[in-house]
Every structure is written in structure tokens, then in C-alpha cells.
Design an enzyme around this catalytic site. Structure first.
Site, PDB file in Angstrom:
ATOM      1  N   SER A 137      -5.973 -10.249 -50.088  1.00 33.36           N
ATOM      2  CA  SER A 137      -6.779 -11.217 -49.353  1.00 33.36           C
ATOM      3  C   SER A 137      -7.194 -10.614 -48.019  1.00 33.36           C
ATOM      4  CB  SER A 137      -5.952 -12.486 -49.100  1.00 33.36           C
ATOM      5  OG  SER A 137      -6.535 -13.323 -48.127  1.00 33.36           O
ATOM      6  N   TYR A 150       1.653 -16.723 -46.806  1.00 34.04           N
ATOM      7  CA  TYR A 150       0.605 -16.266 -47.726  1.00 34.04           C
ATOM      8  C   TYR A 150       0.059 -14.914 -47.280  1.00 34.04           C
ATOM      9  CZ  TYR A 150      -3.851 -16.052 -50.196  1.00 34.04           C
ATOM     10  OH  TYR A 150      -4.912 -15.650 -50.975  1.00 34.04           O
TER      11      TYR A 150
END
Length: 259
Positions: A137, A150
Site C-alpha cells: 500500500s 495496517y
């Protein structure tokens, strides 16, 4: 099955886009997800559209039991492509995250990626061919408040993949990590994030099919770290060039708008 692409988290979004891409290329598929109705509907659609075989494994990969089910389910398959895509985000501040969610996100986005990759890699090494794609990401470059775990696990995936690439440099196995920004899927709603998907300009949402197209183009030319979209590239440059305190202020300001 032979000539198989295994894609985790193929219920929607990026996972489904990768499933379509590899089905289009003639690969049989194994797709995983937790929502049985969605996964099975996707499988039927993929089989009818691309004339390939699709095996579904309904499983929660955020725990050891689910991972064991998947490993058992792929024991007899010759996997040519692995796409580690399954993941989820958490909205609360880190201090408010319950232990169950801490365990789940760390297991899914680290343990599952590592163990599944090693399992599949061993058979790829026997054949000296294969492709491993790990989905990270833009959070790997810019951790945000309310997104600490995350982003941290996505940074792990980035480092893990680059190290794996260097270990396999003398083999015919291709390795890539994809670091997308905002994806037009149900990911952010599931994480309880307040987002505007029709936003244009910087940090806009990208279509999953477009992200896969750009990442596959990078894979073809041997680019290990794929940054699909200008926004992700800008974030990486900002982190490298800006003074840390200035970078923090920009990220904090952006995060507060997403409450």
C-alpha cells in the site's frame, strides 16, 4: 489443477481484478474469500467469461485455522502465480484497538503472507518458474493516524518482497510488490473510513482494473516495486525530500479530513 493462479481476497476490488486478468491470460484460478455468496458468484462469472476452471476456498485467513484450511486445499495444485491480496484496515486509534483485531490484522498481513508464500515458493523452485505478487500500500511510505497497524504490516510486506526478490535473483521466479493508493472498492467502508470516492485530483480513487494494468506492465519490465498511479509516486517523493515534521503535519491534516 495445473497452470493455476491463486489469489487471496478475491471477493471484490483488486483481488477480483487480478482474478480477471489471469483468467484472461488462460490461467485456471483458485480464489479465496470470506463471503461465500460473492466468491461463488465471481467463480461462475469467471468460468463463463474466460472458459477457465475456478476453485473457491471460503476461508478466513486472519487466523491459523483458516490458513491451514487453505494450505490443505491447494496441496495437489500446481500454482504458477500467487497474489497475496487479502487484507483489511482498522479505524480506531491504536490505543483503542482490541487485542482480537491486533492479532487478526498482524496474522493476516504478515504470517499468512509469509507462510503461504513459502509453501507455494517451494513448488515453484522445483519447476524454476512462477510469479509471486504481494499487495502492499502507499501506507508503507506514509503511515497515518488511525491506520498504524495496517500501514506497518504493509511496510513489512514491502521489505519482505524486496528481500525475497534478491534471494531469487538467479532463478526464473518473478517477484513483485504492488503499492496502490486509494482503490475503488469496499475496503474503506469495511474499515469504517469516511471517504469521497468521486474526489478528483490528488489522492483520488483508482479503478482496480487500472491498477492491475499498470502493475502488470511493471511486472513485464521487471520492476519489483510497482507504484501504480502518480499519487503514490508523489507520496514516496514527499517522504524522501520533506523534513520529517513537515511531512507529519501534511499526513495528520489529511488523516483528520478522513474521520
Amino acid at each position: 489443477m495445473k497452470n493455476v493462479a491463486l489469489i487471496t481476497g478475491a471477493t471484490s476490488g483488486l483481488g477480483l481484478a487480478y482474478a480477471k486478468e489471469y483468467a484472461k491470460r488462460g490461467y485456471n484460478l483458485i480464489i479465496t474469500g470470506r463471503r461465500e455468496d460473492k466468491i461463488k458468484a465471481n467463480a461462475v462469472n469467471l468460468e463463463n467469461t474466460f472458459n477457465v476452471k475456478v476453485k473457491t476456498i471460503i476461508v478466513d485467513l486472519a487466523n491459523e485455522e483458516g490458513l491451514d484450511i487453505l494450505l490443505s486445499g491447494i496441496r495437489d495444485d500446481e500454482i504458477e502465480v500467487l497474489v497475496n491480496n487479502a487484507g483489511f484496515g482498522l479505524k480506531p486509534f491504536f490505543s483503542e484497538v482490541i487485542k482480537e483485531d491486533i492479532d487478526r490484522i498482524m496474522f493476516l498481513q504478515m504470517n499468512t503472507v509469509v507462510i503461504l508464500t513459502q509453501n507455494v515458493l517451494k513448488q515453484m523452485l522445483v519447476r524454476d518458474r512462477g510469479t509471486i505478487i504481494n499487495i502492499s500500500s502507499d501506507g508503507a511510505f506514509a503511515v497515518m493516524p488511525r491506520n498504524v497497524l495496517y500501514s506497518s504490516t504493509k511496510l513489512f510486506i514491502l521489505n519482505f518482497t524486496e528481500g525475497l526478490y534478491m534471494e531469487l535473483i538467479d532463478s526464473a521466479i518473478r517477484v513483485q510488490v504492488v503499492c496502490p493508493g486509494f482503490i475503488d472498492s469496499d475496503f474503506h467502508e469495511s474499515a469504517g473510513m469516511n471517504v469521497v470516492k468521486k474526489k478528483t485530483g490528488f489522492m483520488k480513487f483508482m479503478d482496480p482494473d487500472k491498477i492491475v494494468h499498470l502493475a502488470m506492465r511493471d511486472l513485464k519490465i521487471g520492476r519489483v516495486v510497482s507504484l501504480p498511479g502518480l499519487d503514490v509516486k508523489i507520496i514516496q517523493i514527499m517522504k524522501k525530500l520533506l523534513p520529517r515534521k513537515m511531512f507529519y503535519k501534511i499526513i495528520i491534516s489529511f488523516a483528520r479530513k478522513m474521520k
